[in-house]
Motif scaffolding. Sequence first.
Motif, short mmCIF file in Angstrom:
data_model
loop_
_atom_site.label_atom_id
_atom_site.label_comp_id
_atom_site.label_asym_id
_atom_site.label_seq_id
_atom_site.Cartn_x
_atom_site.Cartn_y
_atom_site.Cartn_z
N VAL A 9 -3.98 -8.07 7.01
CA VAL A 9 -4.35 -6.67 6.77
C VAL A 9 -3.94 -6.26 5.36
O VAL A 9 -4.70 -5.58 4.66
CB VAL A 9 -3.71 -5.73 7.82
CG1 VAL A 9 -4.00 -4.28 7.48
CG2 VAL A 9 -4.21 -6.06 9.20
N PHE A 10 -2.77 -6.70 4.92
CA PHE A 10 -2.32 -6.34 3.57
C PHE A 10 -3.21 -6.97 2.50
O PHE A 10 -3.47 -6.35 1.47
CB PHE A 10 -0.87 -6.75 3.35
CG PHE A 10 0.12 -5.87 4.06
CD1 PHE A 10 0.03 -4.50 4.02
CD2 PHE A 10 1.16 -6.42 4.79
CE1 PHE A 10 0.94 -3.68 4.67
CE2 PHE A 10 2.07 -5.63 5.45
CZ PHE A 10 1.96 -4.26 5.38
N SER A 11 -3.68 -8.20 2.73
CA SER A 11 -4.48 -8.86 1.70
C SER A 11 -5.94 -8.41 1.71
O SER A 11 -6.56 -8.32 0.65
CB SER A 11 -4.40 -10.37 1.86
OG SER A 11 -4.98 -10.76 3.08
N LEU A 12 -6.51 -8.16 2.86
CA LEU A 12 -7.91 -7.74 2.98
C LEU A 12 -8.01 -6.26 3.31
O LEU A 12 -8.76 -5.85 4.17
CB LEU A 12 -8.62 -8.55 4.08
CG LEU A 12 -8.61 -10.05 3.91
CD1 LEU A 12 -9.14 -10.72 5.15
CD2 LEU A 12 -9.42 -10.44 2.69
N ARG A 13 -7.31 -5.46 2.59
CA ARG A 13 -7.11 -4.09 3.02
C ARG A 13 -8.11 -3.10 2.45
O ARG A 13 -8.64 -3.27 1.37
CB ARG A 13 -5.72 -3.64 2.68
CG ARG A 13 -5.50 -3.53 1.19
CD ARG A 13 -4.12 -3.04 0.92
NE ARG A 13 -3.90 -3.02 -0.51
CZ ARG A 13 -2.75 -3.21 -1.06
NH1 ARG A 13 -1.71 -3.43 -0.32
NH2 ARG A 13 -2.62 -3.18 -2.36
N CYS A 14 -8.27 -2.09 3.22
CA CYS A 14 -8.93 -0.86 2.80
C CYS A 14 -7.86 0.20 3.02
O CYS A 14 -7.40 0.40 4.13
CB CYS A 14 -10.16 -0.61 3.65
SG CYS A 14 -10.99 0.91 3.27
N SER A 15 -7.43 0.86 2.00
CA SER A 15 -6.25 1.72 2.06
C SER A 15 -6.61 3.19 1.93
O SER A 15 -7.44 3.56 1.11
CB SER A 15 -5.27 1.32 0.95
OG SER A 15 -4.15 2.14 0.97
N ARG A 16 -5.98 4.01 2.73
CA ARG A 16 -6.07 5.46 2.66
C ARG A 16 -4.64 5.99 2.72
O ARG A 16 -3.79 5.39 3.36
CB ARG A 16 -6.84 6.04 3.84
CG ARG A 16 -8.21 5.45 4.07
CD ARG A 16 -9.21 6.10 3.17
NE ARG A 16 -10.56 5.75 3.58
CZ ARG A 16 -11.43 5.18 2.79
NH1 ARG A 16 -11.12 4.89 1.56
NH2 ARG A 16 -12.64 4.90 3.21
#
Length: 108
Positions: free
Chosen positions: A12-19
């Motif tokens: 999740v950290f490497s392939l992330r979409c962050s909000r």
Amino acid sequence: MRLLKTDDFSSVFSLRCSRGDAWFQVLSAPNGLPHARLGVVVGKKVDRRAVGRNAIKRLVRETFRTHPEGLVGLDIVVRARRPIAPGERAQARAALLVLLNRSGKCRT
């Protein structure tokens, strides 16, 4: 419906979409499963006392459990950014709901 292994968190950290907002950062990645999975990160820098960290985790898990719509097929990691005072819980929950709904659009 929980992320437990280090590899799951790392993906999740490497392939992330962050909000993010003042209280939380929500990272998401597709998981290919028929349900969503949740991981919660609350560091000691956020709240030194375990009671405060556990209260934040309970708030996040309860919000995730009661509002699963739109999150199917995602791995979600919620990272707390600051402590939540007892009078701010409703505001923090509303902000988390907004972030979770926006992270449901990260499916690339």
